[in-house]
Design a protein around this motif. Structure first.
Motif, mmCIF file in Angstrom:
data_model
loop_
_atom_site.group_PDB
_atom_site.id
_atom_site.type_symbol
_atom_site.label_atom_id
_atom_site.label_comp_id
_atom_site.label_asym_id
_atom_site.label_seq_id
_atom_site.Cartn_x
_atom_site.Cartn_y
_atom_site.Cartn_z
ATOM 1 N N LEU A 32 0.842 -1.193 0.000
ATOM 2 C CA LEU A 32 0.000 0.000 0.000
ATOM 3 C C LEU A 32 0.881 1.248 0.000
ATOM 4 C CD1 LEU A 32 -2.660 -1.117 2.639
ATOM 5 C CD2 LEU A 32 -2.616 -1.532 0.162
ATOM 6 N N VAL A 33 0.621 2.152 -0.935
ATOM 7 C CA VAL A 33 1.451 3.354 -1.049
ATOM 8 C C VAL A 33 0.580 4.599 -1.134
ATOM 9 C CG1 VAL A 33 3.323 2.087 -2.180
ATOM 10 C CG2 VAL A 33 1.601 3.238 -3.579
ATOM 11 N N SER A 34 1.192 5.730 -0.765
ATOM 12 C CA SER A 34 0.535 7.028 -0.902
ATOM 13 C C SER A 34 1.082 7.728 -2.147
ATOM 14 C CB SER A 34 0.817 7.882 0.346
ATOM 15 O OG SER A 34 2.181 8.288 0.366
ATOM 16 N N ASN A 36 2.618 10.586 -1.903
ATOM 17 C CA ASN A 36 3.593 11.538 -1.368
ATOM 18 C C ASN A 36 4.997 11.145 -1.831
ATOM 19 O OD1 ASN A 36 5.274 13.196 0.151
ATOM 20 N ND2 ASN A 36 3.992 13.103 1.971
ATOM 21 N N ASN A 37 5.452 11.796 -2.889
ATOM 22 C CA ASN A 37 6.762 11.445 -3.447
ATOM 23 C C ASN A 37 7.920 11.878 -2.556
ATOM 24 O OD1 ASN A 37 5.671 10.282 -5.783
ATOM 25 N ND2 ASN A 37 5.486 12.287 -6.778
ATOM 26 N N GLU A 38 7.684 12.857 -1.674
ATOM 27 C CA GLU A 38 8.748 13.334 -0.794
ATOM 28 C C GLU A 38 9.196 12.249 0.181
ATOM 29 O OE1 GLU A 38 7.687 16.946 1.143
ATOM 30 O OE2 GLU A 38 7.553 18.104 -0.718
ATOM 31 N N ILE A 39 8.292 11.325 0.513
ATOM 32 C CA ILE A 39 8.650 10.211 1.398
ATOM 33 C C ILE A 39 8.543 8.881 0.654
ATOM 34 C CG2 ILE A 39 8.182 11.371 3.580
ATOM 35 C CD1 ILE A 39 5.409 10.127 3.578
ATOM 36 N N ASP A 40 8.694 8.967 -0.668
ATOM 37 C CA ASP A 40 8.772 7.776 -1.513
ATOM 38 C C ASP A 40 7.546 6.875 -1.354
ATOM 39 O OD1 ASP A 40 10.031 6.249 -3.474
ATOM 40 O OD2 ASP A 40 11.066 4.996 -1.999
ATOM 41 N N GLY A 41 6.368 7.505 -1.256
ATOM 42 C CA GLY A 41 5.128 6.736 -1.206
ATOM 43 C C GLY A 41 4.829 6.104 0.139
ATOM 44 N N ALA A 42 5.598 6.453 1.174
ATOM 45 C CA ALA A 42 5.333 5.906 2.508
ATOM 46 C C ALA A 42 3.988 6.413 3.033
ATOM 47 C CB ALA A 42 6.456 6.281 3.461
ATOM 48 N N ILE A 43 3.505 5.761 4.076
ATOM 49 C CA ILE A 43 2.197 6.072 4.655
ATOM 50 C C ILE A 43 2.392 6.529 6.098
ATOM 51 C CG2 ILE A 43 -0.008 5.055 5.357
ATOM 52 C CD1 ILE A 43 0.163 3.275 2.900
ATOM 53 N N SER A 44 1.709 7.594 6.487
ATOM 54 C CA SER A 44 1.865 8.142 7.827
ATOM 55 C C SER A 44 1.106 7.299 8.845
ATOM 56 C CB SER A 44 1.362 9.587 7.877
ATOM 57 O OG SER A 44 -0.052 9.621 7.752
ATOM 58 N N SER A 45 1.448 7.459 10.122
ATOM 59 C CA SER A 45 0.752 6.724 11.182
ATOM 60 C C SER A 45 -0.720 7.114 11.246
ATOM 61 C CB SER A 45 1.429 6.977 12.527
ATOM 62 O OG SER A 45 1.464 8.364 12.814
ATOM 63 N N LYS A 46 -1.028 8.363 10.952
ATOM 64 C CA LYS A 46 -2.422 8.809 10.942
ATOM 65 C C LYS A 46 -3.222 8.117 9.843
ATOM 66 C CE LYS A 46 -5.286 12.991 10.736
ATOM 67 N NZ LYS A 46 -5.287 14.484 10.599
ATOM 68 N N GLN A 47 -2.571 7.855 8.723
ATOM 69 C CA GLN A 47 -3.236 7.192 7.601
ATOM 70 C C GLN A 47 -3.344 5.685 7.798
ATOM 71 O OE1 GLN A 47 -0.449 8.632 4.635
ATOM 72 N NE2 GLN A 47 -2.016 9.947 3.716
ATOM 73 N N ALA A 48 -2.608 5.157 8.775
ATOM 74 C CA ALA A 48 -2.535 3.698 8.934
ATOM 75 C C ALA A 48 -2.814 3.281 10.376
ATOM 76 C CB ALA A 48 -1.168 3.203 8.499
ATOM 77 N N PRO A 49 -4.049 3.428 10.836
ATOM 78 C CA PRO A 49 -4.400 3.057 12.218
ATOM 79 C C PRO A 49 -4.663 1.556 12.362
ATOM 80 C CG PRO A 49 -6.330 3.921 11.122
ATOM 81 C CD PRO A 49 -5.204 4.001 10.107
ATOM 82 N N PHE A 50 -3.697 0.765 11.927
ATOM 83 C CA PHE A 50 -3.841 -0.689 11.994
ATOM 84 C C PHE A 50 -2.466 -1.302 12.159
ATOM 85 C CE2 PHE A 50 -4.187 0.852 7.603
ATOM 86 C CZ PHE A 50 -3.029 0.335 7.053
ATOM 87 N N SER A 51 -2.417 -2.604 12.447
ATOM 88 C CA SER A 51 -1.173 -3.292 12.767
ATOM 89 C C SER A 51 -1.096 -4.615 12.025
ATOM 90 C CB SER A 51 -1.091 -3.555 14.274
ATOM 91 O OG SER A 51 -1.196 -2.350 15.006
ATOM 92 N N VAL A 75 -3.439 3.961 -2.518
ATOM 93 C CA VAL A 75 -4.599 3.928 -1.626
ATOM 94 C C VAL A 75 -5.401 5.220 -1.742
ATOM 95 C CG1 VAL A 75 -5.344 3.807 0.790
ATOM 96 C CG2 VAL A 75 -3.433 2.404 -0.014
ATOM 97 N N ASP A 76 -6.709 5.095 -1.715
ATOM 98 C CA ASP A 76 -7.621 6.239 -1.667
ATOM 99 C C ASP A 76 -7.910 6.542 -0.195
ATOM 100 O OD1 ASP A 76 -9.597 8.130 -1.851
ATOM 101 O OD2 ASP A 76 -11.068 6.830 -2.826
ATOM 102 N N PHE A 77 -7.213 7.538 0.352
ATOM 103 C CA PHE A 77 -7.369 7.845 1.770
ATOM 104 C C PHE A 77 -8.604 8.682 2.066
ATOM 105 C CE2 PHE A 77 -2.794 6.888 1.479
ATOM 106 C CZ PHE A 77 -2.717 5.929 2.465
#
Length: 203
Positions: A32-34, A36-51, A75-77
């Motif tokens: 799953l990618v975002s 956000n090219n500045e962080i190379d498609g990483a996903i923030s903790s706010k966007q990923a409230p799961f484990s 991903v469509d956030f």
């Protein structure tokens, strides 16, 4: 399109997360990618409230494969990600059995901690799951978490680790574990390092 995904890895990437799992319906890998090219498609903790071990429902905009990472999905956030349930290790083994029933000869081409450009070109996936023996997590002289383990009677040493759970527990040893290994799409000093992105100890 809505997908149900079993999350298998939520590892650190640019102070955010690289997240991957298996689609429940197809049993195929999805990273799953975002956008956000500045962080190379990483996903923030706010966007990923799961484990890891959570099954989630997520809306996918499209498949976005890149060089050496064909499993990427945008991903469509704007659509709320819904956690359906959390499974245990026994259920995990049942779900991932199609991925591990035929052992690999090597975990990504060889037993080295990294691949070279001509080696990574031969692969058609950047994610795999395997059951390994005698896995030991430790900090090297630079303070980096590394792993040694045995797979298919071959020994792997100094494999990089991005599973956050090991940062506080290392050094630690497990007799048997299921691990997720990921490959980057960008090299470091012309080397594509293998990462243990998550570990699930097996009793």
């Amino acid at each position: 399109m809505i997908h149900q995904i079993l999350i298998l890895a939520k590892s650190r990437k640019f102070n955010n997360f690289c997240i991957a799992g298996i689609d429940i319906d197809s049993a195929k890998w999805m990273r799953l990618v975002s956008d956000n090219n500045e962080i190379d498609g990483a996903i923030s903790s706010k966007q990923a409230p799961f484990s890891p071990l959570d099954i989630i429902k997520v809306n996918i905009i499209k498949k976005t494969p890149i060089l050496f990472q064909p499993e990427n999905y945008l991903v469509d956030f704007s659509y709320p990600i819904k956690k359906i349930k959390t499974i245990d290790t026994e259920a995990l083994l049942d779900i991932v059995y199609p991925c591990i029933k035929q052992p690999y000869t090597y975990l990504f081409y060889n037993t080295n901690p990294f691949l070279l450009y001509n080696e990574i070109q031969t692969l058609d996936s950047s994610l795999l799951i395997a059951i390994v023996d005698n896995i030991y997590f430790f900090r090297n002289s630079y303070g980096k978490i590394k792993a040694n383990f045995i797979y298919n009677n071959f020994t792997y040493n100094n494999i990089s680790v991005t599973d956050p759970s090991t940062y506080k527990t290392a050094p630690i040893f497990y007799q048997k574990a299921l691990i997720i290994i990921s490959l980057p799409h960008n090299p470091c000093n012309e080397k594509y390092y293998k990462f243990v992105a998550n570990i699930f100890p097996i009793n």
